[in-house]
Design a protein around this motif. Structure first.
Motif, mmCIF file in Angstrom:
data_model
loop_
_atom_site.group_PDB
_atom_site.id
_atom_site.type_symbol
_atom_site.label_atom_id
_atom_site.label_comp_id
_atom_site.label_asym_id
_atom_site.label_seq_id
_atom_site.Cartn_x
_atom_site.Cartn_y
_atom_site.Cartn_z
ATOM 1 N N VAL A 28 -38.178 -25.966 17.407
ATOM 2 C CA VAL A 28 -37.316 -25.421 18.776
ATOM 3 C C VAL A 28 -38.267 -24.558 19.355
ATOM 4 N N ILE A 29 -39.081 -23.782 18.829
ATOM 5 C CA ILE A 29 -39.805 -22.850 19.591
ATOM 6 C C ILE A 29 -40.855 -23.673 20.490
ATOM 7 N N THR A 30 -41.517 -24.572 19.947
ATOM 8 C CA THR A 30 -42.453 -25.214 20.824
ATOM 9 C C THR A 30 -42.075 -26.332 21.835
ATOM 10 N N HIS A 31 -40.647 -26.585 21.818
ATOM 11 C CA HIS A 31 -40.064 -27.516 22.679
ATOM 12 C C HIS A 31 -39.253 -26.852 23.323
ATOM 13 N N GLY A 32 -39.172 -25.643 23.455
ATOM 14 C CA GLY A 32 -38.001 -24.707 24.251
ATOM 15 C C GLY A 32 -38.188 -24.882 25.963
ATOM 16 N N HIS A 33 -39.571 -25.046 26.099
ATOM 17 C CA HIS A 33 -39.711 -25.057 27.650
ATOM 18 C C HIS A 33 -39.480 -26.427 28.225
ATOM 19 N N TYR A 34 -39.065 -27.649 27.298
ATOM 20 C CA TYR A 34 -38.877 -28.839 27.835
ATOM 21 C C TYR A 34 -37.288 -29.232 27.769
ATOM 22 N N GLY A 35 -36.722 -28.252 26.879
ATOM 23 C CA GLY A 35 -35.272 -28.731 26.619
ATOM 24 C C GLY A 35 -34.632 -27.466 26.246
ATOM 25 N N PRO A 36 -33.275 -27.676 25.528
ATOM 26 C CA PRO A 36 -32.700 -26.389 24.992
ATOM 27 C C PRO A 36 -33.554 -25.741 23.684
ATOM 28 N N GLY A 37 -33.430 -24.625 23.673
ATOM 29 C CA GLY A 37 -34.080 -23.771 22.506
ATOM 30 C C GLY A 37 -35.085 -22.918 23.058
ATOM 31 N N GLY A 38 -36.039 -22.626 22.369
ATOM 32 C CA GLY A 38 -36.924 -21.883 22.738
ATOM 33 C C GLY A 38 -37.284 -20.587 21.708
ATOM 34 N N GLY A 39 -37.969 -19.562 22.007
ATOM 35 C CA GLY A 39 -38.335 -18.529 21.020
ATOM 36 C C GLY A 39 -37.197 -17.708 20.244
ATOM 37 N N PHE A 40 -36.255 -17.472 21.059
ATOM 38 C CA PHE A 40 -35.311 -16.809 20.348
ATOM 39 C C PHE A 40 -34.309 -17.504 19.511
ATOM 40 N N GLN A 41 -33.807 -18.700 19.743
ATOM 41 C CA GLN A 41 -33.347 -19.894 19.080
ATOM 42 C C GLN A 41 -34.209 -20.037 17.712
ATOM 43 N N GLY A 42 -35.632 -20.396 17.753
ATOM 44 C CA GLY A 42 -36.346 -20.733 16.651
ATOM 45 C C GLY A 42 -36.752 -19.561 15.862
ATOM 46 N N GLY A 43 -36.777 -18.464 16.580
ATOM 47 C CA GLY A 43 -36.805 -17.147 15.832
ATOM 48 C C GLY A 43 -35.706 -16.950 14.718
ATOM 49 N N VAL A 44 -34.486 -17.163 15.325
ATOM 50 C CA VAL A 44 -33.330 -16.976 14.571
ATOM 51 C C VAL A 44 -33.299 -17.941 13.349
ATOM 52 N N ILE A 45 -33.791 -19.220 13.619
ATOM 53 C CA ILE A 45 -33.693 -20.176 12.555
ATOM 54 C C ILE A 45 -34.680 -19.738 11.410
ATOM 55 N N LEU A 46 -35.713 -19.287 11.980
ATOM 56 C CA LEU A 46 -37.018 -18.868 10.963
ATOM 57 C C LEU A 46 -36.298 -17.859 10.090
ATOM 58 N N ALA A 47 -35.734 -16.892 10.789
ATOM 59 C CA ALA A 47 -35.277 -15.738 9.983
ATOM 60 C C ALA A 47 -34.038 -16.228 9.203
ATOM 61 N N ALA A 48 -33.233 -16.896 9.678
ATOM 62 C CA ALA A 48 -32.256 -17.576 8.548
ATOM 63 C C ALA A 48 -32.758 -18.145 7.457
ATOM 64 N N SER A 49 -33.875 -18.975 7.440
ATOM 65 C CA SER A 49 -34.315 -19.687 6.479
ATOM 66 C C SER A 49 -34.982 -18.354 5.269
ATOM 67 N N MET A 50 -35.590 -17.522 5.922
ATOM 68 C CA MET A 50 -36.175 -16.226 4.904
ATOM 69 C C MET A 50 -34.959 -15.682 4.203
ATOM 70 N N MET A 51 -33.897 -15.271 5.055
ATOM 71 C CA MET A 51 -32.547 -14.834 4.458
ATOM 72 C C MET A 51 -31.998 -15.597 3.478
ATOM 73 N N LEU A 52 -32.104 -16.761 3.742
ATOM 74 C CA LEU A 52 -31.508 -17.769 2.685
ATOM 75 C C LEU A 52 -32.527 -17.721 1.383
ATOM 76 N N LEU A 53 -33.608 -17.900 1.426
ATOM 77 C CA LEU A 53 -34.685 -17.452 0.358
ATOM 78 C C LEU A 53 -34.354 -16.184 -0.469
ATOM 79 N N ARG A 54 -34.129 -15.372 0.598
ATOM 80 C CA ARG A 54 -34.122 -14.089 -0.239
ATOM 81 C C ARG A 54 -32.733 -13.964 -1.214
ATOM 82 N N LEU A 55 -31.748 -14.544 -0.576
ATOM 83 C CA LEU A 55 -30.405 -14.424 -0.988
ATOM 84 C C LEU A 55 -30.318 -15.234 -2.349
ATOM 85 N N SER A 56 -31.176 -16.259 -2.176
ATOM 86 C CA SER A 56 -30.831 -17.375 -3.327
ATOM 87 C C SER A 56 -32.065 -17.373 -4.441
ATOM 88 N N LEU A 57 -33.222 -16.685 -4.136
ATOM 89 C CA LEU A 57 -34.337 -16.662 -5.137
ATOM 90 C C LEU A 57 -34.636 -15.069 -5.338
#
Length: 145
Positions: A28-57
């Motif tokens: 999402v981050i790397t293809h944000g300048h070609y289509g929908p997405g970008g740095g903000f959306q990709g950063g949120v997805i990355l942060a959500a993955s870290m939060m998921l790990l913190r909550l489960s592990l």
């Protein structure tokens, strides 16, 4: 919440899903300048993955991998990438974030703009990722070490 979520199914599924979530976030981050997405959306997805790990592990396990201090450092580095990418064209007669004025003769103006927006989107992704993880850690009461 300081301990691990005591369900091996949840922990196992999260451990299997997170790498795919993070790869999708990078896409999402790397293809944000070609289509929908970008740095903000990709950063949120990355942060959500870290939060998921913190909550489960558990926080202790995940803080060894990616500490709250590291999250703050990632956010600061992302801000520096964004700012320096924007300021660099000013030194060569351009305007803020006008990548076409960079003196790289091997690339055409459209290629410079494409490369510049990729660098900016990467910086924004790092800022959002680091900031959201830092906010999440502070909401849980984790202190940087």
């Amino acid at each position: 919440m300081t301990g691990q979520y005591q369900n091996p199914i949840v922990s196992g599924v999260v451990s299997l899903m997170v790498p795919f979530i993070q790869i999708f976030a990078l896409y999402v981050i790397t293809h944000g300048h070609y289509g929908p997405g970008g740095g903000f959306q990709g950063g949120v997805i990355l942060a959500a993955s870290m939060m998921l790990l913190r909550l489960s592990l558990g926080e202790e396990h995940e803080h060894r991998r990616f500490s709250p201090t590291a999250a703050s450092v990632v956010a600061i580095i992302g801000m520096l990438i964004y700012a320096l990418t924007g300021l660099l064209p000013l030194f060569f007669g351009g305007e803020f974030l006008d990548y076409a004025h960079l003196p790289i003769s091997a690339l055409s103006s459209p290629d410079l703009r494409s490369l510049g927006i990729l660098v900016v989107e990467s910086g924004v992704g790092m800022v959002v990722w680091g900031t959201l993880v830092t906010v999440f850690d502070h909401l849980l009461g984790s202190e940087p070490r």
